[in-house]
Design a protein around this motif. Structure first.
Motif, short mmCIF file in Angstrom:
data_model
loop_
_atom_site.label_atom_id
_atom_site.label_comp_id
_atom_site.label_asym_id
_atom_site.label_seq_id
_atom_site.Cartn_x
_atom_site.Cartn_y
_atom_site.Cartn_z
N MET A 1 -45.75 10.00 -81.05
CA MET A 1 -46.83 10.33 -82.08
C MET A 1 -47.15 11.95 -81.79
N PRO A 2 -47.16 12.67 -83.14
CA PRO A 2 -47.29 14.02 -83.06
C PRO A 2 -48.74 14.42 -82.65
N LYS A 3 -48.90 15.53 -82.00
CA LYS A 3 -50.24 16.16 -81.73
C LYS A 3 -50.45 17.26 -82.76
N ILE A 4 -51.44 16.84 -83.47
CA ILE A 4 -51.83 17.99 -84.61
C ILE A 4 -53.02 18.90 -84.20
N GLY A 5 -53.01 20.00 -84.20
CA GLY A 5 -54.08 20.94 -83.97
C GLY A 5 -55.15 21.17 -84.85
N ASN A 6 -55.98 22.00 -84.74
CA ASN A 6 -57.33 22.16 -85.64
C ASN A 6 -56.73 23.10 -86.82
N ASN A 7 -57.53 23.08 -87.90
CA ASN A 7 -57.38 23.65 -89.07
C ASN A 7 -56.17 24.06 -89.42
N VAL A 8 -55.42 22.44 -89.69
CA VAL A 8 -54.04 22.36 -90.08
C VAL A 8 -54.22 21.97 -91.53
N PHE A 9 -53.09 22.40 -92.36
CA PHE A 9 -53.04 22.02 -93.82
C PHE A 9 -51.59 21.46 -93.87
N MET A 10 -51.59 20.20 -94.32
CA MET A 10 -50.47 19.59 -94.82
C MET A 10 -50.34 19.39 -96.24
N THR B 1 -45.76 18.99 -81.23
CA THR B 1 -47.05 19.59 -81.31
C THR B 1 -47.00 20.44 -82.39
N ILE B 2 -48.17 20.32 -83.41
CA ILE B 2 -48.37 21.14 -84.48
C ILE B 2 -49.60 22.08 -84.00
N VAL C 1 -52.16 25.97 -88.63
CA VAL C 1 -50.78 25.73 -89.23
C VAL C 1 -50.74 25.36 -90.81
N THR C 2 -49.90 25.77 -91.31
CA THR C 2 -49.79 25.37 -92.76
C THR C 2 -48.49 24.73 -92.91
N ILE C 3 -48.32 23.62 -93.43
CA ILE C 3 -47.24 22.78 -93.70
C ILE C 3 -47.16 22.74 -95.21
N ASP D 1 -39.84 19.36 -85.17
CA ASP D 1 -39.91 20.49 -83.82
C ASP D 1 -41.31 21.01 -84.09
N ASP D 2 -41.70 21.49 -82.67
CA ASP D 2 -43.05 21.92 -82.41
C ASP D 2 -43.24 23.30 -83.36
N VAL D 3 -44.31 23.33 -83.81
CA VAL D 3 -44.73 24.59 -84.60
C VAL D 3 -45.81 25.23 -83.90
N PRO D 4 -45.74 26.71 -83.52
CA PRO D 4 -46.62 27.28 -82.66
C PRO D 4 -47.83 27.59 -83.71
N ASP D 5 -48.96 28.42 -82.92
CA ASP D 5 -50.18 28.62 -83.60
C ASP D 5 -49.90 29.52 -84.71
N PHE D 6 -50.79 29.60 -85.58
CA PHE D 6 -50.70 30.67 -86.74
C PHE D 6 -49.39 30.98 -87.38
N HIS D 7 -48.63 29.79 -87.50
CA HIS D 7 -47.43 29.79 -88.35
C HIS D 7 -47.66 28.95 -89.56
N THR D 8 -46.48 28.99 -90.52
CA THR D 8 -46.28 28.35 -91.62
C THR D 8 -44.97 27.55 -91.83
N VAL D 9 -44.92 26.57 -92.24
CA VAL D 9 -43.50 25.72 -92.29
C VAL D 9 -43.30 25.44 -93.99
N LEU D 10 -42.00 26.11 -94.13
CA LEU D 10 -41.88 25.92 -95.74
C LEU D 10 -40.75 24.93 -95.93
N SER D 11 -40.96 24.25 -97.11
CA SER D 11 -39.64 23.17 -97.26
C SER D 11 -38.52 23.94 -98.26
#
Length: 66
Positions: free
Chosen positions: A1-10, A21-22, A26-28, A36-46
């Motif tokens: 089960m993923p762990k999702i942080g605060n103020n995350v947009f998917m 861990t997200i 973070v913006t996805i 894979d894990d995404v560190p604080d204050f990062h953005t994931v692009l498709s």
């Protein structure tokens, strides 16, 4: 089960899989597949789930103070 942080947009169609861990602020992007894990204050692009060191969460998440 993923762990999702605060103020995350998917974005629409985004998928988050596994024991990962997200971080916070973070913006996805839409249709991104995150395995894979995404560190604080990062953005994931498709489509290749490229993680960039840029916080775009303030463009998508607005906190309302009472």
């Amino acid at each position: 089960m993923p762990k999702i942080g605060n103020n995350v947009f998917m974005g629409p169609g985004a998928c988050v899989f596994g024991n990962i861990t997200i971080g916070n602020h973070v913006t996805i992007g839409g249709n991104a597949v995150v395995t894979d894990d995404v560190p604080d204050f990062h953005t994931v692009l498709s489509p290749e789930s490229t993680v960039i060191n840029k916080d775009l969460s303030s463009f998508y998440i607005h906190n309302i103070d009472n």
